[in-house]
Every structure is written in structure tokens, then in C-alpha cells.
Design an enzyme around this catalytic site. Structure first.
Site, mmCIF file in Angstrom:
data_model
loop_
_atom_site.group_PDB
_atom_site.id
_atom_site.type_symbol
_atom_site.label_atom_id
_atom_site.label_comp_id
_atom_site.label_asym_id
_atom_site.label_seq_id
_atom_site.Cartn_x
_atom_site.Cartn_y
_atom_site.Cartn_z
ATOM 1 N N GLY A 68 -0.835 -20.832 18.001
ATOM 2 C CA GLY A 68 -1.813 -21.688 18.683
ATOM 3 C C GLY A 68 -1.822 -21.528 20.189
ATOM 4 N N ASP A 69 -0.693 -21.079 20.756
ATOM 5 C CA ASP A 69 -0.631 -20.891 22.207
ATOM 6 C C ASP A 69 -1.359 -19.623 22.649
ATOM 7 O OD1 ASP A 69 0.840 -23.158 23.339
ATOM 8 O OD2 ASP A 69 2.448 -22.487 21.989
ATOM 9 N N ASN A 70 -1.698 -18.762 21.703
ATOM 10 C CA ASN A 70 -2.464 -17.561 22.067
ATOM 11 C C ASN A 70 -3.813 -17.925 22.672
ATOM 12 O OD1 ASN A 70 -0.413 -15.862 21.195
ATOM 13 N ND2 ASN A 70 -1.225 -15.721 19.112
ATOM 14 N N ARG B 186 0.839 -1.194 0.000
ATOM 15 C CA ARG B 186 0.000 0.000 0.000
ATOM 16 C C ARG B 186 0.877 1.248 0.000
ATOM 17 N NH1 ARG B 186 -1.958 0.960 4.270
ATOM 18 N NH2 ARG B 186 -1.345 -0.868 5.461
ATOM 19 N N TYR C 290 -1.653 -3.272 -6.883
ATOM 20 C CA TYR C 290 -1.402 -4.049 -5.685
ATOM 21 C C TYR C 290 -2.468 -3.906 -4.602
ATOM 22 C CZ TYR C 290 1.090 -6.775 -2.347
ATOM 23 O OH TYR C 290 1.424 -7.781 -1.484
ATOM 24 N N ASP D 192 -9.865 -9.511 8.354
ATOM 25 C CA ASP D 192 -9.322 -8.171 8.098
ATOM 26 C C ASP D 192 -10.292 -7.028 8.414
ATOM 27 O OD1 ASP D 192 -6.888 -6.848 7.170
ATOM 28 O OD2 ASP D 192 -8.027 -6.192 5.434
ATOM 29 N N LYS E 178 -9.789 -1.958 1.480
ATOM 30 C CA LYS E 178 -9.492 -0.859 2.394
ATOM 31 C C LYS E 178 -10.203 0.431 1.947
ATOM 32 C CE LYS E 178 -7.136 -3.157 5.299
ATOM 33 N NZ LYS E 178 -6.105 -4.040 4.988
ATOM 34 N N HIS F 252 -10.832 -2.278 11.196
ATOM 35 C CA HIS F 252 -9.764 -3.161 10.695
ATOM 36 C C HIS F 252 -9.614 -4.333 11.673
ATOM 37 C CE1 HIS F 252 -5.274 -3.371 9.207
ATOM 38 N NE2 HIS F 252 -6.062 -4.191 8.533
ATOM 39 N N SER G 202 -1.650 -3.717 10.081
ATOM 40 C CA SER G 202 -1.292 -4.584 8.959
ATOM 41 C C SER G 202 -0.081 -5.446 9.299
ATOM 42 C CB SER G 202 -0.977 -3.717 7.742
ATOM 43 O OG SER G 202 -2.088 -2.904 7.439
ATOM 44 N N ALA G 203 -0.185 -6.725 8.933
ATOM 45 C CA ALA G 203 0.893 -7.705 9.154
ATOM 46 C C ALA G 203 1.276 -7.838 10.622
ATOM 47 C CB ALA G 203 2.108 -7.387 8.287
ATOM 48 N N CYS G 204 0.279 -7.769 11.512
ATOM 49 C CA CYS G 204 0.530 -7.960 12.945
ATOM 50 C C CYS G 204 -0.239 -9.146 13.520
ATOM 51 C CB CYS G 204 0.196 -6.700 13.716
ATOM 52 S SG CYS G 204 1.392 -5.380 13.453
ATOM 53 N N GLY G 205 -0.807 -10.006 12.676
ATOM 54 C CA GLY G 205 -1.333 -11.266 13.199
ATOM 55 C C GLY G 205 -2.822 -11.517 13.092
ATOM 56 N N LYS G 206 -3.571 -10.709 12.324
ATOM 57 C CA LYS G 206 -5.010 -10.950 12.235
ATOM 58 C C LYS G 206 -5.331 -12.279 11.551
ATOM 59 C CE LYS G 206 -5.999 -7.062 10.247
ATOM 60 N NZ LYS G 206 -4.600 -6.602 10.320
ATOM 61 N N ASN H 10 6.256 -8.681 1.787
ATOM 62 C CA ASN H 10 4.810 -8.443 1.723
ATOM 63 C C ASN H 10 4.176 -9.276 0.603
ATOM 64 O OD1 ASN H 10 2.407 -7.182 2.655
ATOM 65 N ND2 ASN H 10 2.495 -5.706 0.975
ATOM 66 N N SER H 11 4.793 -10.420 0.280
ATOM 67 C CA SER H 11 4.145 -11.321 -0.700
ATOM 68 C C SER H 11 2.894 -11.899 -0.057
ATOM 69 C CB SER H 11 5.101 -12.422 -1.137
ATOM 70 O OG SER H 11 5.612 -13.125 -0.028
ATOM 71 N N ARG H 12 1.899 -12.168 -0.880
ATOM 72 C CA ARG H 12 0.589 -12.525 -0.329
ATOM 73 C C ARG H 12 -0.092 -13.615 -1.135
ATOM 74 N NH1 ARG H 12 -2.026 -8.737 3.582
ATOM 75 N NH2 ARG H 12 -0.326 -7.360 4.211
#
Ligand code: GTP
Ligand code: SPV
Ligand code: MN
Length: 588
Positions: A499-501, A74, A201, A277, A210, A230, A252-256, A372-374
């Protein structure tokens, strides 16, 4: 017969952009196959075909796409929100006067689709039967975006009938010549219109995501009394068989995406995915907060995804239905013809092309896949998709989580004292920046509610709106802050994560059911270490204590930084949140 407003609008845009052909999409599978074929044979980006067919045995119905090398994330600095009044956009947005922005875009768009096909994409954000759903049309000149939108939204020609002679959300997109100097993502909130040029992109180009579902929808929500956020949406089933619905806002990119399909490390718990998201949140007639996910697909970060970290996503990716499944800017294992990225199971393949299609030399020290490949994949392929996913009403929310990437300072989990205190926790959120947007990585920035790049109006007004929504809720969700990313002296993550979360969620669910204790600290309520189920986990007590450490000096800096943020919004900053900051300072 006279033209409908939709037909007239498409004709006007074609007159400006001058495509060779116009292709009205119907959203069918047969059409998706033809679009992929067009992307393999006819269209090129930076000299590469738009799609490369991957190994159909191991990655059925999957294709690799390489973006233009300057077009990988982005572009927040090129994203504008064009309210008539600059104050409405606020210090959190780039602003341009609507007329000036349109004039600029008209110049850049004149003839921009020459030699190309204009695809007309009719789609819904939200389930068509949902009272909260919105009918939308996007125009684009690249098959990759057309196919991606079929995966990410509910695309169907029935949307055209639904629109009939009425209003619809408009998106005009062209990749132009990919020149970053001529790249703009312009939003016109009052016209429900997004105009984007120069990028193919993700969030710059899939305009239902977004651009509409957050920037414009947040503005609609402000006017109509709801929230566009978000956030991931999950149902957490506990050993008693009860399902608790939770949303979580992480930058963004923090685990959602990982949280959305978490595979529980504790027996008896199971997570059901509703969204990874975006959440649209409405106050129900029962006084509870209800959530729907307007999207129908995942556009997730590839690096780090594996059978160890996110087995449900690996299964989703390999399921194979012809939506199809896309990989963007991953590396390519040329012996197996499979996508590859850092963190994938197994060793590094011997022969690879990097994300730009160049032979990869592991001695170069470079990453093979872009950070940031997706992947783009239909939610219908997810093995833990919630049975409530298609419920037009959505699901009732019991807890809202705010989190970020904080290697220091922020505890593993904190419970807010009440709605207002929880809103304060969300408003002062900070997070270290990631590769999801073009900027320096790893820098701490304030990112209130993970919405800094996505709130389509003045954030001072946005905080006020959050407080107002709280007043309308008879049974407001509890609010928590979370942080999986605290590191030790050696720079390693202390908490195992993934998974431990579930161990943190177990405490949250127990709190909601009044079954777990907590102790008050100067930032809110935290569990006693013994309140967290650590069975089967080998984590020394002093490390656990480190995860909850609250260092007063660091928190004073945190308060100063929060004050600076609040000051930016001047008189639009709600006094209630300034009062919360004062109370926190007093405790410090
Ligand atoms: P967007 O799609 O950009 O909105 O990102 P997202 O919030 O969905 O992020 P995602 O789940 O894709 O995670 C991004 C990165 O964080 C990946 O590389 C993950 O491996 C990593 N990650 C996710 N959850 C955890 C966790 O619990 N602990 C640690 N250490 N890393 C995690
Ligand atoms: C994000 O950056 O938060 C994403 C990816 O989810 S994008 O669609 O590019 O916005
Ligand atoms: Mn996101």
C-alpha cells in the site's frame, strides 16, 4: 449438413487422442457445478480427486486442487515456439521445425485421452464487443482446466456462433501421464495454434493465458501493429477525482497482482483494477496508447497474500460466486477445512496437510504451501474492479512502468527521458528469478519488458516493434522503472512496499501533470527525496537515500551485462538501443 471447420477440427483431434466422451461446454454456472462434481467424484490426479470442497462458510464456492507433484510451475525449458524459420524465434525461444514438432506431438498424443472426457471450451480473450477480442477453442481432458478456463476467460457457447464457419484460435491440451520427460508446450504462431501435453499447471495448461495472449498474440501484434504485454492495468484516482491509467510490466511473482489492487496508504487515492497479468495495447485514432485486459480472472500467487498485504484480494477470494474459486497446491488447515499458505494472517494452524496432502510437521523446516501455490478467481468478485473493465475500447494509458526484483543496484523509481530511452530501460531490465517457473530461484537474469519467457518471436525484432509503436504515438505514455525490493545490509527490504507504493505513484501522477520536480542522474530522472510524500511513514533519510543510490561500479557491470544481452540478437538489435547504451556508458 456439412461440418464447420470447428466441428471438423474437433473431430480430427478426437480421432488422434481417443477420448471416451466429448463434452461441448456452454460456460454456464450449472455446467461449472457439474464439472466440479466430476472433479470430486470421477477424476483423479496422482491418486487425489481433482477437487476437494473447502469450508463453504468461510471460503464460499471454493475448492482445493493438488497438482501432480512434479507439475507445479511453468516449464520454460519444455516450451517451444515453432516458426518455420529458426531466426524468427530468436535466441530468446526454444525452437523446433513445425513439422518435426507436430510429428513428435502426434506420437505423444495418440490415444492420450483414452478413458477420459474431452472438454471443448469456447471462449473469448477480450470483451466480445471489443474490436481487439479473439475467439478461441481449447480442448482439454481435465475438469480442473475446464473450470479454470471458465474463471480466467469469457467462456460461452455464443463463441461457437461467433466463429461460425470462420477461423479461430486453437488449443489442444492433455495432461497425458504427467511424465516430465513427455511434457511439451508447442506454439505454432502462423496457425494460431498451441499444443500442450504432460502438464495441468497454469501457464502450461490454460492455453488462453501465456501461450495465446502473450506468445502468439505478441506475434500477431507485430504483424498488425499492436503490443501484447506481461502487464497489469490500473486506474489511479487522485484527490482531485481524476483517474490516471497506468500499465506495469513485472516478471512472474514480482508484484503485479498486488499492484493491481493496491490499497492506498495515502488518503484521497484509490486504485481501480483492470488487469493483473496481461495487457493488449493498441494505438488509438487519437494518437494515444489504449489498453485492454484479454482475461477475466486472476491466477495469483497465494504465499504472501493477506489482509495486511492485499486486503482487496482476500475479499475477492471470499466473495463466493459459482465461477467458482480454486486454490492450487496450498496447504490445508484440517480443523477448519480452509486453505493455508505462508504469510496468511494469524498463526500457523495446529493440524495441516501440506501441498501434497501429507500431514505437515512444522519442525521439518519445509514450507506447507508450495511457493508457487496459487488461487484462480473471477475478476467479477473484486471489490475494486474498475467501472471501465468491460469497456470494449479499453482505457488510455499515461504511464508504462518496468520493474523487477532487484535487491541491489536498481533505484526505487526512475523516469525515462523519452520513449526511446524508456524502451532502453525496459530492454535492459533484470530480475531475480522466482518460483513461478521451474529453475533455480534468486538468480539475476535479464528479462526485457518481463517478456523473456513470453515473447513469441525474435526479441531483436520485438525491440524494433516497440520503437516503431512509439513513432505512431502522438501522445506517448511516459516510461518509468520501479523496484520495490532493494535490501539493506541485514537483507531486509528497505521500502515497505504494498500500500505504501502509492507514494511512488503519487510522484508519477504529479510528474504527468507537471506538478513534481525531478533531478537527472546517469540512468534517468529520479525524485528529490522531498518530492516523495512520506507522511505517516517512519523511514530515516539515509535509508531513503540508499533506495536511490547509484553505484557507478555496479552500473558498469550492469552496462556490460546489457551489452551481452544486446549482442545475442546480432544484427536484429536496433542501433537506437545500442546508442542509448553508449550514452549511458559515456555518463559512467
Ligand atoms: P505472476 O502471477 O507470476 O505473473 O506474479 P505477479 O507479478 O502478479 O506477483 P504477485 O503480485 O503475486 O507477487 C509475488 C510476491 O511478491 C508475493 O509473495 C508478494 O507478497 C510479493 N510482493 C508483491 N508486492 C510487493 C511489494 O511491494 N514489496 C514486497 N517486499 N513484496 C511484494
Ligand atoms: C506467470 O508465471 O507469470 C503467471 C503464472 O502469471 S502462469 O499462468 O503459470 O504463467
Ligand atoms: Mn504472469
Amino acid at each position: 449438413m456439412s461440418m464447420t471447420p470447428l466441428q471438423r477440427w474437433v473431430e480430427e483431434q478426437a480421432k488422434l487422442t481417443k477420448p471416451d466422451r466429448i463434452w461441448w461446454c456452454d460456460g454456464s454456472e450449472e455446467e461449472a457445478r457439474r464439472l466440479v462434481e466430476a472433479g470430486i467424484k470421477d477424476e483423479k490426479i496422482a491418486g487425489n480427486p481433482v477437487f476437494h470442497e473447502l469450508n463453504q462458510k468461510t471460503f464460499p464456492d471454493s475448492y482445493l486442487h493438488r497438482s501432480h507433484p512434479t507439475d507445479v510451475a511453468r516449464a520454460e525449458h519444455l516450451t517451444f515456439v515453432c516458426h518455420p524459420d529458426k531466426e524468427l524465434a530468436g535466441p530468446n525461444n526454444n525452437w523446433m521445425a513445425p513439422d518435426e514438432a507436430k510429428e513428435k506431438m502426434r506420437k505423444l498424443s495418440d490415444g492420450c485421452m483414452k478413458g477420459r472426457t474431452m472438454y471443448v471450451l469456447p471462449y473469448m480473450m477480450g470483451h466480445p464487443q471489443s474490436p481487439y477480442a479473439k475467439a478461441c477453442i481449447q480442448l482439454t481432458d481435465v475438469s480442473y482446466v475446464a473450470v479454470s478456463m471458465r474463471i480466467m476467460t469469457r467462456m460461452s457457447k455464443s463463441v461457437i456462433d461467433k466463429i461460425g464457419g470462420g477461423d479461430f484460435v486453437k488449443g489442444l491440451h492433455s495432461v497425458g501421464d504427467f511424465n516430465p520427460e513427455k511434457r511439451f508446450i508447442m506454439h505454432f504462431p502462423d496457425e494460431h495454434f498451441v499444443w500442450s501435453i504432460g502438464s495441468g499447471y497454469g501457464g502450461n495448461a490454460l492455453l488462453g493465458k501465456k501461450c495465446f495472449s502473450l506468445r502468439i498474440a505478441s506475434w500477431l501484434g507485430r504483424q498488425e501493429g499492436w503490443l501484447a504485454e506481461h502487464m497489469v492495468i490500473v486506474g489511479m484516482q487522485d484527490p482531485e477525482g481524476r483517474t490516471t491509467y497506468i500499465t506495469a510490466a513485472l516478471p512472474s511473482a514480482c508484484g503485479k497482482t498486488n499492484l493491481a489492487m493496491l490499497e492506498s496508504a495515502l488518503p484521497g487515492y484509490k486504485v481501480w483494477t483492470l488487469g493483473d497479468d496481461i495487457a493488449w495495447l493498441n494505438v488509438g485514432s487519437d494518437g494515444r496508447l489504449w489498453a485492454i485486459n484479454p482475461e477475466a480472472g486472476f491466477f495469483g500467487v497465494a504465499p504472501g497474500t493477506s489482509m495486511k498485504t492485499n486486503p482487496n484480494m482476500m475479499k475477492t477470494l471470499k466473495k463466493g460466486t459459482f465461477y467458482p474459486t480454486l486454490f492450487t497446491n496450498t496447504a490445508l488447515d484440517t480443523d477448519k477445512n480452509e486453505p493455508w499458505w505462508e504469510g496468511l494472517d494469524g498463526g500457523m494452524p495446529k493440524n495441516m496437510l501440506d501441498w501434497q496432502g501429507r500431514p505437515y510437521d512444522s519442525a521439518s523446516g519445509q514450507k506447507a504451501a508450495h511457493p508457487n501455490s496459487r488461487f484462480t478467481v473471477s475478476m467479477s468478485q473484486c471489490p475494486v474492479l474498475s467501472p471501465e473493465f468491460d469497456n470494449p475500447k479499453g482505457v488510455p494509458i499515461s504511464a508504462i512502468l518496468f520493474g523487477g526484483k532487484r535487491t541491489r543496484v536498481a533505484p526505487l523509481v526512475v523516469e525515462g527521458l523519452n520513449w526511446q530511452h524508456g524502451v532502453f530501460m525496459g530492454a535492459r531490465m533484470g530480475s531475480e528469478t522466482t518460483a513461478a517457473a521451474i529453475h533455480k530461484e534468486g538468480v539475476l537474469r535479464r528479462d526485457p519488458m518481463a517478456m523473456l519467457p513470453f515473447c513469441g518471436y525474435n526479441m531483436g525484432d520485438y525491440f524494433r516493434h516497440w520503437l516503431d509503436i512509439g513513432k505512431k504515438l502522438e501522445a506517448p505514455p511516459r516510461i518509468y522503472s520501479i523496484n520495490w525490493f532493494r535490501t539493506d545490509e541485514t537483507g531486509k527490504f528497505i521500502w515497505p512496499g504494498f500500500g505504501d507504493n502509492i507514494r511512488v505513484f503519487k510522484w508519477i501522477i504529479d510528474r504527468i501533470n507537471n506538478k513534481a520536480s525531478a533531478k537527472e542522474t546517469l540512468v534517468g530522472l529520479v525524485p528529490n527525496i522531498d518530492d516523495i510524500d512520506l507522511s505517516g511513514l517512519n523511514i530515516p533519510r539515509d535509508k531513503m537515500e540508499k533506495l536511490f543510490e547509484i553505484d557507478k561500479a555496479e552500473w558498469r557491470r550492469e552496462a556490460d551485462d546489457t551489452e551481452k544481452l544486446f549482442d545475442r540478437f546480432g544484427s536484429r538489435m536496433p542501433q537506437e538501443l545500442r546508442d542509448e547504451l553508449k550514452r549511458m556508458r559515456a555518463k559512467l
